[in-house]
Design a protein around this motif. Structure first.
Motif: not given
Length: 190
Positions: A46-56
């Motif tokens: 989930r973290i890796e997926e978010v970081l593809k396009s958005y800030p985490f």
């Protein structure tokens, strides 16, 4: 205390510590409508997926992670790409210390750099507080400039009870023609 807190981008290696924070909200509250704690591997994905396009992002004091926040796709259609949904979770022992406000401030700065104009938050909501849910999250969002834009009656069922869900919105940018959506990977400073 708040001056001692640093904000940095999450890394997949943070999954275990972030999951410890999130697990409380799954098992002990109706703040998350998720009913089973995801595995560490799932949370890492989930973290890796978010970081593809958005800030985490995570808030830290020394080596301790105090909370985290991230943006993610709102609805998932091309026309919505300049809007984003927000998510925030704090260590339950670290609330009311200004950490959430600091996380959201950084998140909004990054969102503005990405040309995002609208932020949305999906929040569990009750008419009468119980041991699993109160309206502190909606009140926090209102305090930092969000406004209520919708309410779904009794749409979440957890702990043998029905809970409402509200959508809150904050406009952070001018609605003008944008030629290109900036991916998070292009945003380096915060």
């Amino acid at each position: 205390m708040i001056d001692d807190i640093s904000i940095r981008s999450a890394e997949s290696e943070d999954a275990k510590e972030l999951l410890k924070i999130y697990a409380y909200y799954v098992t002990d509250t109706a703040i998350s409508f998720e009913t089973e704690v995801p595995s560490e591997e799932e949370f890492k994905l989930r973290i890796e997926e978010v970081l593809k396009s958005y800030p985490f992002i995570v808030a830290c004091k020394d080596d301790e992670i105090l909370g985290y926040a991230y943006l993610h796709s709102f609805v998932g259609r091309k026309a919505y790409e300049l809007s984003a949904e927000t998510t925030i979770y704090l260590n339950p022992d670290k609330k009311k210390m200004g950490i959430g406000k600091k996380l959201y401030s950084v998140l909004e700065d990054i969102a503005k750099a990405q040309n995002i104009t609208n932020l949305y938050s999906c929040i569990g909501y009750v008419d009468k507080e119980d041991e699993y849910l109160n309206n502190n999250s909606a009140q926090f969002h209102e305090h930092i400039g969000f406004r209520m834009v919708g309410k779904f009656e009794n749409c979440g069922h957890k702990f043998g009870r029905w809970y409402h869900m509200v959508w809150m919105e904050k406009i952070i940018g001018e609605h003008k023609e944008i030629k290109e959506f900036l991916k998070y990977s292009n945003i380096k400073s915060f």
